[in-house]
Design a protein around this motif. Structure first.
Motif, short mmCIF file in Angstrom:
data_model
loop_
_atom_site.label_atom_id
_atom_site.label_comp_id
_atom_site.label_asym_id
_atom_site.label_seq_id
_atom_site.Cartn_x
_atom_site.Cartn_y
_atom_site.Cartn_z
N HIS A 114 47.55 43.60 42.19
CA HIS A 114 46.99 44.45 43.24
C HIS A 114 47.89 44.30 44.46
CE1 HIS A 114 43.06 44.96 41.16
NE2 HIS A 114 43.27 43.72 40.74
N CYS A 149 44.07 48.48 48.70
CA CYS A 149 44.94 48.08 47.58
C CYS A 149 46.06 49.10 47.50
CB CYS A 149 44.15 48.06 46.28
SG CYS A 149 45.16 47.53 44.89
N GLU A 151 48.74 48.89 45.36
CA GLU A 151 49.46 48.92 44.09
C GLU A 151 48.52 49.44 43.03
OE1 GLU A 151 52.09 45.81 42.64
OE2 GLU A 151 52.25 45.10 44.69
N TYR A 152 48.98 50.41 42.29
CA TYR A 152 48.10 51.04 41.32
C TYR A 152 47.58 50.01 40.32
CZ TYR A 152 45.98 54.12 38.01
OH TYR A 152 45.07 54.72 37.19
N CYS A 153 46.23 49.95 40.16
CA CYS A 153 45.65 48.91 39.32
C CYS A 153 44.60 49.46 38.37
CB CYS A 153 45.05 47.82 40.20
SG CYS A 153 43.82 48.45 41.36
N HIS A 157 41.37 52.31 41.49
CA HIS A 157 42.35 51.81 42.46
C HIS A 157 42.13 52.37 43.86
CE1 HIS A 157 46.20 51.40 44.52
NE2 HIS A 157 46.29 52.70 44.54
N MET A 160 39.38 50.80 45.97
CA MET A 160 39.38 49.34 46.12
C MET A 160 39.61 48.97 47.58
SD MET A 160 41.53 46.60 43.91
CE MET A 160 41.62 44.87 44.41
CU1 CUA Z 1 43.71 47.05 43.14
CU2 CUA Z 1 45.00 49.06 43.24
#
Ligand code: CUA
Length: 171
Positions: A114, A149, A151-153, A157, A160
């Motif tokens: 993340h 967040c 960063e793609y998670c 996402h 988040m």
């Molecule tokens: Cu956690 Cu994007």
């Protein structure tokens, strides 16, 4: 395959030759890519000595996931906050701290990568499972800061989000 004799013989020969060439070129390309990959890894690790050292930062992310105990007062208005990223939330959140607080965030993840970024500040750390990153920031103005967040998670996402509430009075 064609039914007419002459063209069939020619086509067969053509296809055989073409396939032979295609196999040779595919083999050559795959071999070159494999050697390039292996060579690059060898150079990076052995010739340049580049190794990602993580041992000193290893922690058990599950053991860190204690929202109540994750804010530790370390000075008059200084805190160490252990931040754990989850699919798809931040812990602890909301985090309440007094104005002027200097906070050292120790950031890790319980699952996947993340990005821990606090809007309107310079805080931006990648949350990596098994590794704890560290960043310090002083909150000089009161207000609500969003933790996003970056960063793609996965599926949620974009939702988040976490919150840091900086109250008006210094501690
Ligand atoms: Cu956690 Cu994007």
């Amino acid at each position: 395959m064609s039914e007419t004799g002459a063209s069939s013989a020619f086509e067969d020969a053509f296809h055989k030759a073409a396939e032979r060439h295609e196999r040779a070129w595919v083999f050559l390309a795959v071999t070159m890519l494999t050697l390039l990959l292996a060579g690059t890894m060898f150079l990076v690790v052995y010739a340049y000595g580049i190794v990602v050292r993580t041992d000193g930062f290893r922690r058990d992310p599950a053991a860190l996931d204690t929202p109540e105990g994750s804010v530790v007062k370390t000075g008059p208005n200084a805190y160490t906050v252990t931040v754990v990223a989850h699919l798809w939330r931040w812990s602890p959140s909301p985090l309440r701290i007094p104005k002027g607080a200097t906070v050292t965030f120790r950031v890790t993840s319980a699952d996947v990568l993340h990005g821990f970024a606090i809007q309107g500040t310079t805080v931006n750390v990648t949350a990596v499972p098994g590794i704890t990153g560290s960043v310090t920031y002083t909150f000089n103005r009161p207000g609500t800061f969003n933790i996003v967040c970056n960063e793609y998670c996965g599926l949620e996402h974009q939702g988040m989000l976490g919150r840091i509430v900086v109250t008006g009075d210094p501690a």
